[in-house]
Design an enzyme around this catalytic site. Structure first.
Site, mmCIF file in Angstrom:
data_model
loop_
_atom_site.group_PDB
_atom_site.id
_atom_site.type_symbol
_atom_site.label_atom_id
_atom_site.label_comp_id
_atom_site.label_asym_id
_atom_site.label_seq_id
_atom_site.Cartn_x
_atom_site.Cartn_y
_atom_site.Cartn_z
ATOM 1 N N GLN A 210 40.309 -54.592 -3.519
ATOM 2 C CA GLN A 210 40.837 -53.269 -3.843
ATOM 3 C C GLN A 210 40.375 -52.814 -5.228
ATOM 4 O O GLN A 210 40.581 -51.661 -5.596
ATOM 5 C CB GLN A 210 42.368 -53.287 -3.825
ATOM 6 C CG GLN A 210 42.971 -53.556 -2.463
ATOM 7 C CD GLN A 210 44.480 -53.609 -2.474
ATOM 8 O OE1 GLN A 210 45.075 -54.580 -2.040
ATOM 9 N NE2 GLN A 210 45.125 -52.557 -2.966
ATOM 10 N N ARG A 357 52.577 -51.722 -1.557
ATOM 11 C CA ARG A 357 52.879 -50.330 -1.280
ATOM 12 C C ARG A 357 54.006 -49.823 -2.188
ATOM 13 O O ARG A 357 54.927 -49.142 -1.745
ATOM 14 C CB ARG A 357 53.197 -50.127 0.184
ATOM 15 C CG ARG A 357 52.614 -48.810 0.695
ATOM 16 C CD ARG A 357 52.430 -48.764 2.183
ATOM 17 N NE ARG A 357 51.907 -47.452 2.531
ATOM 18 C CZ ARG A 357 51.408 -47.127 3.710
ATOM 19 N NH1 ARG A 357 51.353 -48.026 4.666
ATOM 20 N NH2 ARG A 357 50.967 -45.936 3.959
ATOM 21 N N CYS A 358 53.912 -50.198 -3.449
ATOM 22 C CA CYS A 358 54.786 -49.628 -4.464
ATOM 23 C C CYS A 358 54.125 -49.869 -5.801
ATOM 24 O O CYS A 358 53.296 -50.750 -5.934
ATOM 25 C CB CYS A 358 56.172 -50.253 -4.463
ATOM 26 S SG CYS A 358 56.335 -51.764 -5.415
ATOM 27 N N GLU A 727 52.799 -44.723 -1.249
ATOM 28 C CA GLU A 727 53.848 -45.722 -1.335
ATOM 29 C C GLU A 727 55.248 -45.173 -1.113
ATOM 30 O O GLU A 727 56.181 -45.923 -0.842
ATOM 31 C CB GLU A 727 53.782 -46.376 -2.716
ATOM 32 C CG GLU A 727 52.478 -47.066 -2.927
ATOM 33 C CD GLU A 727 52.241 -47.366 -4.383
ATOM 34 O OE1 GLU A 727 52.801 -46.660 -5.222
ATOM 35 O OE2 GLU A 727 51.508 -48.291 -4.662
#
Length: 773
Positions: A210, A357-358, A727
């Site tokens: 990523q 996802r935060c 997110e």
């Protein structure tokens, strides 16, 4: 912008034409597999690799001792700790990397692993972070100067002012909340191909990353290979969710093996390796207290948290914030004072908490405040929506400085919740609930009104290993008006090729079809910090817009030349340049592009391209109002999510279809966390959910139908007013689900249930309260 054009990247994905790391096949390539510890805590007395070395096809066996000779036994983590690459002296968690075998085939490497003899001496195991802090707990990290399992203490806010508020408050509620250990579990596990060229000294490293540039820098720091001699290529990535930000021991071993053997080495982990040894998420034990008036107005917030970091502190948090952005825990509410403290602890579990996802622990914070607000509403016998309306930060208060120091950019929380209540038919649902309760049925309505914090940098506040968190774009327009743009982020399915093309096309007056987006190759893309924490549109999207505007300023000079007017007399209307007062005289960006290579005015450099590094002045603060409606089966404890409405506000939207797709995906992940997912360990440190048989991933049949809507409050400091959304649904939805289930069971006096909400857990609560149907 604002149009749902079809995703440019989908044709290759839908036809199975994506190219992932495991698709990389190179001449003379060898395959690597890793031997992992069966124990969670054990001394290594001896490792015998002789039989494995003699096995068919085996070319190399690496141990920690071998890596020590190459100065590669330890590697830095993104959070300032150090982690063993291959275990030396002892292992600290089950599935820890102990040895690596490189062979002609993967099967040969796997077979040879079975021939390695490791003599372990089991040691006492500690998997409970509270017990790990007890004076007689076994010390796990003997390599540290500090002889304790306590890693660090971090706090935010004003302790003294908060204590004063609590001392005088007429109402105080307190709730212990656990956010269980979960895992991102992308469809594609982690893997790499290391290709070291002994003739040129150049390393080409294909990796599921990523953040390719960060991986290049870390590999250079570790291996000693000069950074300009390393090319990191991140091809298509099959999901990341934070799991592919860190550097894992398998990467280091593959590079070391390729350097020693002079041939490419591939390592692709299994599903079990991915869940049991790569970065987990959450695992926070939190206590939250709210001080309030009797009319529900909140006054103060006090939070104490124990964070279980596993065997190494390998969390992917910005180094200035050991607990990430957890101090966003005041959420959408106007608290007078707040104090937050977090203590991190080593245990015999896998390391590496990630921003699943935060944005660095925001999900935990949002879940905690939204749960505790409902506890307060229940104690005060107040409608949870009304309690929220009484405490929202009002839109005229923005920019709003929270008691923990963050400056929220913009928002209209009241408008968003009002829309959600209207869309869901809140008043009618409450009437229905009252009727059902009168019949002895259990129906619940759960509200979550969360505030996110995304877009790291700015550089003055965020860095990873000292590298400032900006992001970048490079745009080049060819003579025919076609555009290639390269960015420092890397998508994992988010739709960057479409989103960024739309931004650039809008800024340059071109079609998105004329714009090709490239990411993931450090030889071509400008340095960037990668895609995670919903930072791509807030940072790289802004860089793309500003880079295009930089090009447009140069294009104006060339347009003036073509229009035979002064530069000040050129007007840009979004599609073409025209001469002021001469509306029939205009040139398009394509006309300008051709002239940039064939007819440039004197004093202007030929060509039409630019690079922009964007350092955001602040983060962005999307928000939302989510409402879940559930029914509980009294006989089985099963929860049926009858309706779920998500109203998001992520600022200006570039592609509504992509935003909705992101919301659907995040809600599904939030649903899984609320009802299905946990990574438990037994007292011996055995991981009890290391595969998808035990760690459940929702299917289409499990997943509820999602309803969505949105409000728009643009970010005032972002060049296109965007905020980021990837997110938000995962951040906001777990609290809505749990609030709904607790609301359903509130007539029994239930105030809180820890996730996951397994049917057996609900069934036991019902039986405990005499519900025996």
């Amino acid at each position: 912008m604002g149009k749902s054009i079809a995703r440019k990247e989908d044709p290759r994905f839908l036809r199975g034409k994506g190219r992932y790391v495991d698709d990389v096949i190179l001449p003379n390539m060898l395959y690597m597999s890793i031997l992992r510890s069966p124990y969670a805590h054990a001394r290594i007395r001896r490792i015998d690799t002789s039989a494995a070395l003699a096995a068919p096809g085996v070319k190399l066996v690496l141990t920690g001792e071998d890596l020590a000779k190459m100065n590669l036994a330890w590697m830095p983590t993104l959070n300032g700790d150090q982690q063993m690459v291959l275990a030396v002296d002892k292992v600290l968690f089950q599935y820890q990397e102990v040895a690596a075998v490189v062979a002609e085939t993967r099967a040969q490497a796997e077979d040879a692993l079975q021939l390695i003899e490791v003599d372990y001496e089991p040691l006492p195991v500690v998997v409970d972070p509270f017990k790990a802090l007890e004076p007689d707990a076994p010390i796990l990290r003997e390599d540290r100067e500090k002889k304790s399992n306590h890693i660090w203490h971090w706090e935010s806010g004003d302790r003294e002012e908060t204590e004063n508020v609590f001392r005088d408050a007429p109402v105080v509620v307190k709730q212990d909340v656990r956010f269980q250990r979960v895992h991102p579990s992308p469809l594609e596990p982690c893997g790499c191909v290391a290709d070291y060229n002994t003739a040129t000294g150049r390393l080409t490293f294909y990796v599921t990353s990523q953040a390719p540039h960060v991986h290049r820098t870390v590999i250079a720091m570790l291996s000693g290979i000069p950074e300009h001699q390393i090319r990191v290529i991140s091809p298509d990535v099959g999901g990341g969710f934070g799991n592919k930000v860190g550097v894992y021991p398998g990467y280091v071993c593959a590079v070391a093996a390729s350097v020693k053997l002079g041939v490419p080495v591939k390592w692709i982990e299994t599903r079990t390796e991915n869940i049991a040894s790569t970065s987990f998420a959450r695992d926070f034990h939190m206590t939250c207290e709210i001080a309030a008036r009797e009319d529900g107005k909140v006054l103060g917030l006090r939070v104490k948290t124990i964070a279980d970091h596993g065997a190494f502190d390998a969390a992917a948090n910005p180094t200035k914030f050991p607990a990430g952005l957890f101090n966003i825990v005041t959420g959408s509410y106007d608290f007078k004072a707040a104090f937050v403290e977090v203590d991190a602890v080593y245990t015999n579990k896998a390391p590496g908490g990630v921003a699943y996802r935060c944005s660095f622990r925001v999900t935990e914070a949002a879940y905690l405040i939204e749960r505790t607000m409902d506890v307060l509403a229940q104690r005060l016998k107040m409608d949870p929506a009304e309690l929220r309306f009484r405490n929202f930060i009002r839109k005229e208060q923005f920019p709003y400085k929270s008691p923990t120091g963050w400056v929220y950019d913009s928002g209209d929380y009241e408008k968003t919740l009002k829309l959600a209540l209207e869309r869901i038919g809140y008043d009618e649902l409450r009437k229905e609930q009252a009727e059902k309760r009168a019949r002895g049925e259990f129906m619940g309505i759960g509200i979550s009104t969360f505030t996110e914090i995304v877009g790291g940098g700015p550089k003055n506040t965020f860095d990873i290993l000292g590298i400032k968190m900006f992001d970048s774009a490079e745009i080049r327009i060819h003579p025919t008006g076609k555009v290639i743009a390269r960015l420092g982020v890397r998508h994992q399915g988010q739709g960057h090729e479409t989103t960024f093309a739309q931004i650039i096309a809008e800024e340059l007056g071109l079609s998105a079809d004329d714009v090709l987006i490239e990411e993931g190759d450090t030889d071509t893309a400008p340095y960037g910090l990668g895609t995670y924490a919903s930072r791509s549109t807030p940072t790289a999207g802004a860089a793309a817009a500003l880079c295009a505007r930089r090009i447009r300023e140069k294009a104006r000079k060339i347009a003036a030349h073509l229009l035979e007017v002064g530069e000040d007399d050129v007007v840009w209307d979004g599609t073409a340049f025209s001469a002021k007062g001469l509306p029939g005289k205009s040139v398009t960006m394509k006309d300008v592009a051709f002239a940039a290579y064939t007819d440039v005015p004197d004093g202007v450099e030929p060509g039409l391209e630019a690079t922009y590094y964007y350092d955001p002045p602040n983060l962005t603060f999307p928000h939302g109002a989510y409402i879940a409606v559930v029914d509980i089966d009294k006989g089985t404890g099963a929860v049926k999510v009858r309706r779920f409405l998500a109203v998001d506000d992520c600022g200006n939207v570039i592609n509504p279809m992509i935003v909705e797709g992101q919301v659907h995906g995040g809600l599904t992940e939030g649903f899984a966390i609320a009802f299905m997912q946990d990574i438990p360990y037994d007292s011996n440190g055995n991981c009890l959910a290391p595969n998808w048989m035990d760690y459940l991933v929702p299917t289409a049949l499990d997943t509820p139908h999602w309803e969505t809507d949105r409000t728009v409050t643009p970010s005032p400091h972002h060049p296109i007013g965007a905020k980021g959304v990837g997110e938000s649904p995962n951040v906001g939805s777990p609290a809505a689900f749990v609030n709904a289930v607790v609301d359903a069971l509130s007539p029994l006096g239930v105030e809180h249930i820890d996730m996951p909400l397994y049917p057996w857990k609900i069934w036991e609560i019902l039986r405990k309260h005499g519900i025996n149907e």
